[in-house]
Scaffold this active site. Structure first.
Site, PDB file in Angstrom:
ATOM      1  N   GLU A  18     -10.519  -5.763 -13.018  1.00  0.00           N
ATOM      2  CA  GLU A  18      -9.834  -4.500 -13.354  1.00  0.00           C
ATOM      3  C   GLU A  18      -8.352  -4.785 -13.241  1.00  0.00           C
ATOM      4  O   GLU A  18      -7.832  -4.918 -12.132  1.00  0.00           O
ATOM      5  CB  GLU A  18     -10.216  -3.400 -12.356  1.00  0.00           C
ATOM      6  CG  GLU A  18     -11.692  -3.110 -12.260  1.00  0.00           C
ATOM      7  CD  GLU A  18     -12.202  -2.264 -13.412  1.00  0.00           C
ATOM      8  OE1 GLU A  18     -11.395  -1.730 -14.177  1.00  0.00           O
ATOM      9  OE2 GLU A  18     -13.433  -2.164 -13.542  1.00  0.00           O
ATOM     10  N   GLU A  65       3.939  -4.296 -18.167  1.00  0.00           N
ATOM     11  CA  GLU A  65       3.591  -3.289 -17.166  1.00  0.00           C
ATOM     12  C   GLU A  65       4.666  -3.271 -16.085  1.00  0.00           C
ATOM     13  O   GLU A  65       4.920  -4.288 -15.441  1.00  0.00           O
ATOM     14  CB  GLU A  65       2.234  -3.626 -16.536  1.00  0.00           C
ATOM     15  CG  GLU A  65       1.808  -2.583 -15.529  1.00  0.00           C
ATOM     16  CD  GLU A  65       0.515  -2.962 -14.820  1.00  0.00           C
ATOM     17  OE1 GLU A  65       0.420  -4.097 -14.336  1.00  0.00           O
ATOM     18  OE2 GLU A  65      -0.383  -2.114 -14.754  1.00  0.00           O
ATOM     19  N   CYS A  72      -2.630   1.800 -12.272  1.00  0.00           N
ATOM     20  CA  CYS A  72      -2.972   0.880 -13.351  1.00  0.00           C
ATOM     21  C   CYS A  72      -3.060   1.571 -14.703  1.00  0.00           C
ATOM     22  O   CYS A  72      -2.739   0.987 -15.717  1.00  0.00           O
ATOM     23  CB  CYS A  72      -4.284   0.183 -13.028  1.00  0.00           C
ATOM     24  SG  CYS A  72      -5.558   1.328 -12.525  1.00  0.00           S
ATOM     25  N   LYS A 125     -11.171  -8.245   0.756  1.00  0.00           N
ATOM     26  CA  LYS A 125      -9.831  -8.796   1.048  1.00  0.00           C
ATOM     27  C   LYS A 125      -8.816  -7.782   0.533  1.00  0.00           C
ATOM     28  O   LYS A 125      -8.526  -7.717  -0.660  1.00  0.00           O
ATOM     29  CB  LYS A 125      -9.670 -10.137   0.326  1.00  0.00           C
ATOM     30  CG  LYS A 125      -8.768 -11.133   0.991  1.00  0.00           C
ATOM     31  CD  LYS A 125      -7.328 -10.706   1.174  1.00  0.00           C
ATOM     32  CE  LYS A 125      -6.490 -10.823  -0.076  1.00  0.00           C
ATOM     33  NZ  LYS A 125      -5.148 -10.197   0.085  1.00  0.00           N
TER      34      LYS A 125
HETATM   35  P1  NAD Z   1      -1.884  -8.689  -7.320  1.00  0.00           P
HETATM   36  O1  NAD Z   1      -2.643  -9.245  -8.441  1.00  0.00           O
HETATM   37  O2  NAD Z   1      -0.633  -9.350  -6.905  1.00  0.00           O
HETATM   38  O3  NAD Z   1      -2.766  -8.624  -6.003  1.00  0.00           O
HETATM   39  C1  NAD Z   1      -4.030  -8.006  -5.973  1.00  0.00           C
HETATM   40  C2  NAD Z   1      -4.863  -8.665  -4.898  1.00  0.00           C
HETATM   41  O4  NAD Z   1      -5.085 -10.012  -5.263  1.00  0.00           O
HETATM   42  C3  NAD Z   1      -4.203  -8.708  -3.513  1.00  0.00           C
HETATM   43  O5  NAD Z   1      -5.193  -8.472  -2.531  1.00  0.00           O
HETATM   44  C4  NAD Z   1      -3.695 -10.131  -3.420  1.00  0.00           C
HETATM   45  O6  NAD Z   1      -3.606 -10.594  -2.111  1.00  0.00           O
HETATM   46  C5  NAD Z   1      -4.780 -10.873  -4.175  1.00  0.00           C
HETATM   47  N1  NAD Z   1      -4.370 -12.162  -4.715  1.00  0.00           N
HETATM   48  C6  NAD Z   1      -3.133 -12.575  -5.088  1.00  0.00           C
HETATM   49  N2  NAD Z   1      -3.174 -13.848  -5.528  1.00  0.00           N
HETATM   50  C7  NAD Z   1      -4.464 -14.263  -5.436  1.00  0.00           C
HETATM   51  C8  NAD Z   1      -5.138 -15.473  -5.750  1.00  0.00           C
HETATM   52  N3  NAD Z   1      -4.510 -16.524  -6.256  1.00  0.00           N
HETATM   53  N4  NAD Z   1      -6.466 -15.537  -5.532  1.00  0.00           N
HETATM   54  C9  NAD Z   1      -7.135 -14.483  -5.043  1.00  0.00           C
HETATM   55  N5  NAD Z   1      -6.552 -13.311  -4.715  1.00  0.00           N
HETATM   56  C10 NAD Z   1      -5.226 -13.196  -4.914  1.00  0.00           C
HETATM   57  O7  NAD Z   1      -1.652  -7.176  -7.705  1.00  0.00           O
HETATM   58  P2  NAD Z   1      -0.892  -6.074  -6.863  1.00  0.00           P
HETATM   59  O8  NAD Z   1       0.556  -6.323  -7.051  1.00  0.00           O
HETATM   60  O9  NAD Z   1      -1.440  -5.961  -5.489  1.00  0.00           O
HETATM   61  O10 NAD Z   1      -1.380  -4.756  -7.640  1.00  0.00           O
HETATM   62  C11 NAD Z   1      -0.789  -4.337  -8.798  1.00  0.00           C
HETATM   63  C12 NAD Z   1      -1.620  -4.685 -10.022  1.00  0.00           C
HETATM   64  O11 NAD Z   1      -2.963  -4.218  -9.920  1.00  0.00           O
HETATM   65  C13 NAD Z   1      -1.081  -4.033 -11.255  1.00  0.00           C
HETATM   66  O12 NAD Z   1      -0.973  -4.969 -12.293  1.00  0.00           O
HETATM   67  C14 NAD Z   1      -2.117  -2.980 -11.617  1.00  0.00           C
HETATM   68  O13 NAD Z   1      -2.184  -2.633 -12.945  1.00  0.00           O
HETATM   69  C15 NAD Z   1      -3.373  -3.565 -11.109  1.00  0.00           C
HETATM   70  N6  NAD Z   1      -4.367  -2.512 -10.824  1.00  0.00           N
HETATM   71  C16 NAD Z   1      -5.410  -2.333 -11.708  1.00  0.00           C
HETATM   72  C17 NAD Z   1      -6.360  -1.330 -11.486  1.00  0.00           C
HETATM   73  C18 NAD Z   1      -7.509  -1.118 -12.441  1.00  0.00           C
HETATM   74  O14 NAD Z   1      -8.443  -0.403 -12.131  1.00  0.00           O
HETATM   75  N7  NAD Z   1      -7.507  -1.725 -13.610  1.00  0.00           N
HETATM   76  C19 NAD Z   1      -6.261  -0.537 -10.348  1.00  0.00           C
HETATM   77  C20 NAD Z   1      -5.206  -0.749  -9.465  1.00  0.00           C
HETATM   78  C21 NAD Z   1      -4.264  -1.744  -9.721  1.00  0.00           C
END
Ligand code: NAD
Length: 491
Positions: free
Chosen positions: A250, A384, A284, A175
């Site tokens: 992650e 963050e 991240c 997804k």
């Molecule tokens: P997000 O958490 O809003 O979304 C990530 C994914 O989760 C998307 O595909 C979104 O559609 C899905 N999602 C949202 N709500 C959900 C729910 N209730 N149930 C299931 N899935 C759901 O994050 P974002 O804004 O897309 O990305 C930014 C974040 O990701 C930052 O906090 C960043 O630090 C983190 N990140 C971490 C790593 C790592 O390796 N640790 C790598 C990349 C990004």
């Protein structure tokens, strides 16, 4: 252009509702196209297909060498289409093309690494008390795996999830983030071309809730691998408790970059900038908290201010661009909001601190921004931001540096710069973070495990731990003796 379609049971199909969602170019907010907008029914259908593909086969029982061959073929196809994949990521995510090209190459490398790992030994045998017993363990695929990824590395995050999942024989449902479907679509066309059996790799676009949340909550899904924000990670973990599915998270970070006074200043300034401004800071592990040994702070900051003013910010497709736009208007607003809160909380701007009012105003650009003297409890220090915003603090001793570096709820990454090798290792051993660097930043390798301490998540991706996280361990004990047991005396 025709809408991007889900990939379910080996076919590209629209969402049942026929609904779509636009995806944009963050450099000017023009519409690039539309992607299927899945509802719960689409996610449930993908789960049904994956369940059958896993329970009936053939993928979990396909010999490792054949699974590897498919992954190697996919890696070759990715390499052959790398430029197109990279351009799609630059257009849809905004990152400079040189970074997107790196991601595309790394994506091929990730599939190749796990193709190789699939055929390597994974079990063990044990010396146990009874010489007539052969005790072994084997690793088996986990089952149906839901894989939910963010928008900052649309292609590479897909690879980090799919490559180990498929290599280990699981049936995967990816997804992607709502904002960045475009490169993933091409990846799934290549997956189709490589000839993976229907149901082994599937794709559903759509909102986190319901498309992702259905995967997280379903009793028919065995594992959720999630990369994204900490708030979402918490929701996913809660949803996963129903059937106690395996979870790897992650999440976010607020990583420290610590510079001691014995470094070459020019070198350290460039790494500090690379740490926070690569990927527009939407990374991240971004080095968003910089700590300088007091004695070098003035000279360092003078050089940093001058260098930040020279960063070429623009459309990622241009050859000389060094920093692109942020992913969306909403995210730009959020980052600018943090900048305003930094000013309001008394931090001092060294450079940046706004968007642009030239032609770049069409896109979601934010100036490379550096804050000094932020109070330790300011939001820009603690939260963050996920944008090109750096806070700088000074330290007086090794102990002071480690205390400040560890003063965060996160623990994804961190770095130290010094020419004193023993001090560097002392420092790194005390740093509470899962990925660390000495005299460098940002490096990730498909061969080495990646993941966080504390609220940056748990579990590891990449390397052999990344493969193991897609397996269950089964213990097999074999009796080598044909003698009676002798437990029941009267028979
Ligand atoms: P997000 O958490 O809003 O979304 C990530 C994914 O989760 C998307 O595909 C979104 O559609 C899905 N999602 C949202 N709500 C959900 C729910 N209730 N149930 C299931 N899935 C759901 O994050 P974002 O804004 O897309 O990305 C930014 C974040 O990701 C930052 O906090 C960043 O630090 C983190 N990140 C971490 C790593 C790592 O390796 N640790 C790598 C990349 C990004």
């Amino acid at each position: 252009m025709a809408p991007l379609l889900n990939y379910i049971n080996g076919r590209f199909v629209p969402a049942r509702s026929g609904r779509t969602r636009e995806y944009l170019n963050p450099a000017d907010n023009s519409v690039l196209g539309e992607a299927a907008e899945s509802e719960a029914v689409d996610a449930e259908e993908a789960i049904t297909v994956a369940r059958e593909a896993f329970d009936e086969g053939p993928w979990p029982w396909t010999p490792a060498a054949e699974r590897a061959a498919k992954l190697f073929k996919l890696a070759d196809l990715i390499e052959a289409n790398a430029e197109e994949l990279a351009r799609r990521d630059t257009l849809n995510n905004g990152k400079p093309l040189r970074e997107a090209r790196f991601d595309a190459a790394d994506t091929a490398g990730c599939f190749r690494y796990y193709a190789g790992l699939a055929t390597k030994p994974h079990g063990q045998t044990y010396e146990v008390g009874d010489p007539n017993i052969l005790s072994q363990s084997v690793r088996e695929p986990l089952g149906v795996c839901g894989q939910i990824i963010p928008w900052n590395y649309p292609l590479l995050m897909a690879a980090w999830k799919l490559a180990p999942g498929l290599a280990a024989g699981n049936c995967c449902i990816l997804k992607p983030a709502e904002l960045t479907p475009w490169s993933v679509q091409r990846l799934f066309e290549l997956i189709d071309e490589a000839g993976f059996p229907p149901g082994s790799a599937q794709l559903i676009y759509g909102a986190g809730d319901p498309a992702g949340s259905v995967l997280a909550a379903s009793e028919r899904v065995d594992k959720i691998a999630f990369t994204g924000g900490t708030v979402t990670g918490r929701k996913i973990m809660q949803a996963a408790t129903g059937n106690l599915k395996r979870v790897t998270l992650e999440l976010g970070g607020k990583s420290p970059l610590v510079i001691f006074g014995d470094v070459d200043l020019e070198v350290a300034v460039e790494y500090a900038m690379f740490g926070i401004f690569a990927g527009q800071g939407e990374v991240c592990n971004a080095g968003s908290r910089l700590f300088l040994e007091r004695g070098i702070a003035d000279a360092f900051l003078e050089k940093l201010a001058a260098a930040c003013g020279k960063i070429v910010v623009g459309n990622g497709l241009k050859d000389d661009t060094e920093m692109g736009p942020l992913i969306s208007r909403a995210h730009q607003k959020k980052v600018l909001g943090y900048i305003e809160s930094g000013k309001a909380e008394g931090a001092q701007l060294l450079c940046g601190g706004a968007g642009y009012d030239d032609a770049r105003a069409q896109g979601n650009f934010v100036q490379p921004t550096v804050f000094l003297k932020a109070p330790p409890d300011a939001r820009i220090v603690r939260e963050e931001i996920f944008g090109p915003v750096l806070t700088v603090d000074v330290f007086d001793s090794e102990e002071d540096a480690i205390r400040k570096a560890n003063d965060t709820i996160y623990g994804l990454a961190g770095a130290v710069f010094t020419k004193d090798g023993a001090r560097a290792l002392r420092f790194i051993r005390k740093l509470r973070a899962g990925v660390t660097w000495i005299n460098t930043f940002h490096l990730t390798f498909n061969e080495a495990p990646w993941g966080g301490y504390k609220q940056s998540g748990f579990g590891r991706e990449l390397g052999t731990p990344g493969y193991d996280a897609y397996t269950e361990i089964k213990q097999i004990n074999t009796n080598l003796s044909s003698a009676r047991l002798g437990w029941f005396k009267g028979i």
